[in-house]
Design a protein around this motif. Structure first.
Motif, PDB file in Angstrom:
ATOM      1  N   LYS A  77      27.021 -50.704 -11.257  1.00  0.00           N
ATOM      2  CA  LYS A  77      26.851 -49.637 -12.236  1.00  0.00           C
ATOM      3  C   LYS A  77      25.808 -48.624 -11.777  1.00  0.00           C
ATOM      4  N   THR A  78      24.746 -49.108 -11.135  1.00  0.00           N
ATOM      5  CA  THR A  78      23.724 -48.197 -10.607  1.00  0.00           C
ATOM      6  C   THR A  78      24.323 -47.261  -9.555  1.00  0.00           C
ATOM      7  N   THR A  79      25.167 -47.826  -8.687  1.00  0.00           N
ATOM      8  CA  THR A  79      25.833 -47.014  -7.662  1.00  0.00           C
ATOM      9  C   THR A  79      26.697 -45.931  -8.308  1.00  0.00           C
ATOM     10  N   LEU A  80      27.451 -46.317  -9.332  1.00  0.00           N
ATOM     11  CA  LEU A  80      28.325 -45.355 -10.011  1.00  0.00           C
ATOM     12  C   LEU A  80      27.512 -44.291 -10.752  1.00  0.00           C
ATOM     13  N   LYS A  81      26.376 -44.694 -11.322  1.00  0.00           N
ATOM     14  CA  LYS A  81      25.526 -43.711 -12.002  1.00  0.00           C
ATOM     15  C   LYS A  81      24.982 -42.693 -11.013  1.00  0.00           C
ATOM     16  N   GLU A  82      24.595 -43.183  -9.822  1.00  0.00           N
ATOM     17  CA  GLU A  82      24.088 -42.273  -8.790  1.00  0.00           C
ATOM     18  C   GLU A  82      25.179 -41.309  -8.331  1.00  0.00           C
ATOM     19  N   GLU A  83      26.426 -41.780  -8.375  1.00  0.00           N
ATOM     20  CA  GLU A  83      27.562 -40.932  -8.016  1.00  0.00           C
ATOM     21  C   GLU A  83      28.028 -40.088  -9.194  1.00  0.00           C
ATOM     22  N   GLU A  84      27.341 -40.238 -10.356  1.00  0.00           N
ATOM     23  CA  GLU A  84      27.666 -39.526 -11.592  1.00  0.00           C
ATOM     24  C   GLU A  84      29.105 -39.784 -12.026  1.00  0.00           C
ATOM     25  N   SER A  85      29.525 -41.032 -11.878  1.00  0.00           N
ATOM     26  CA  SER A  85      30.863 -41.422 -12.307  1.00  0.00           C
ATOM     27  C   SER A  85      30.960 -41.373 -13.821  1.00  0.00           C
ATOM     28  N   GLN A  86      32.070 -40.836 -14.323  1.00  0.00           N
ATOM     29  CA  GLN A  86      32.261 -40.729 -15.769  1.00  0.00           C
ATOM     30  C   GLN A  86      32.403 -42.100 -16.423  1.00  0.00           C
ATOM     31  N   PHE A  87      32.774 -43.120 -15.642  1.00  0.00           N
ATOM     32  CA  PHE A  87      32.980 -44.453 -16.210  1.00  0.00           C
ATOM     33  C   PHE A  87      31.661 -45.162 -16.465  1.00  0.00           C
ATOM     34  N   ALA A  88      30.669 -44.924 -15.627  1.00  0.00           N
ATOM     35  CA  ALA A  88      29.387 -45.615 -15.767  1.00  0.00           C
ATOM     36  C   ALA A  88      28.436 -44.894 -16.715  1.00  0.00           C
ATOM     37  N   VAL A  89      28.681 -43.615 -16.968  1.00  0.00           N
ATOM     38  CA  VAL A  89      27.778 -42.855 -17.826  1.00  0.00           C
ATOM     39  C   VAL A  89      28.465 -42.374 -19.092  1.00  0.00           C
ATOM     40  N   SER A  90      29.584 -42.972 -19.426  1.00  0.00           N
ATOM     41  CA  SER A  90      30.319 -42.580 -20.624  1.00  0.00           C
ATOM     42  C   SER A  90      29.481 -42.846 -21.866  1.00  0.00           C
TER      43      SER A  90
END
Length: 227
Positions: A77-90
């Protein structure tokens, strides 16, 4: 006729299950779903491998199972947040029909977190000015702005040390919509003086719909109970 939101949900579930080694739709049905989403301009079709793994982990968790450890999930999830993924920061609540569980990701409240340091900061600031004008001023005339600048590093360090270790211990403030009714909720993790508060997980009741839901401190993931 299915709404776009329903098609997106089916597509996400199909792809997340596929990432975990299971197939809930045959290739033709999956391709039809993907084509519908492409025509509607949905960003779901651009989901990458990590996002599919994340959805698979979330779906498994909601079904009472687990395909990865908490540390692996947090790292993903941290990796996805750093990538600004819409799934991890929804920050919009999502409900799953098969389990009845609703989830949402809350956000850290930086404004209110900073307000926690105001009481001690104000006391140390006024104390430094008193020392400056009552003790130093009679011997050396000091410009007030220079006096504040000289004391700022110590005031900041002292404020953080006293607040974090003696008043609002291990503090974290977050906010977000209720996973069930979307009413805004605020939550404080940590202790206040000698009063113990929430640690790694918080079970709270929404003041709006009275639904109980759990919030994880590390990920700020909130989820209701299975119905």
């Amino acid at each position: 006729m299915l709404r776009s939101a329903d098609i997106e949900r089916q597509f996400c579930e199909a792809k997340s299950y596929y990432a975990s080694g299971r197939q809930v739709l045959d290739d033709e049905e999956f391709d039809l779903l993907k084509e519908d989403l492409q025509w509607n301009g949905s960003a779901m079709v651009q989901m990458n491998r990590n996002e599919a793994k994340y959805l698979a982990a979330v779906q498994s968790y909601l079904n009472g199972d687990s395909i990865m450890s908490d540390s692996e999930f947090d790292a993903l999830k941290t990796t996805l947040k750093e990538e600004e993924s819409q799934f991890a920061v929804s920050t919009e609540p999502k409900c799953y029909i098969d389990t009845g569980i609703c989830t949402v990701t809350m956000q850290e409240d930086n404004f209110r977190s900073n307000l926690l340091y105001l009481p001690v900061g104000s006391i140390l600031f006024l104390g430094w000015l008193a020392i400056g004008f009552e003790i130093i001023e009679p011997f050396i005339r000091v410009n007030p702005l220079l006096l504040i600048a000289l004391g700022a590093p110590g005031i900041i360090a002292g404020t953080k040390f006293v607040t974090d270790n003696y008043i609002f211990i291990n503090n974290k403030v977050c906010y977000g919509p209720c996973p069930s009714c979307e009413a805004e909720n605020r939550l404080y993790f940590g202790d206040i003086l000698t009063v113990e508060g929430f640690k790694d997980e918080a079970d709270i009741k929404c003041p709006g719909c009275k639904a109980m839901f759990t919030v994880q401190r590390n990920t700020l993931r909130a989820s209701t109970m299975s119905k």
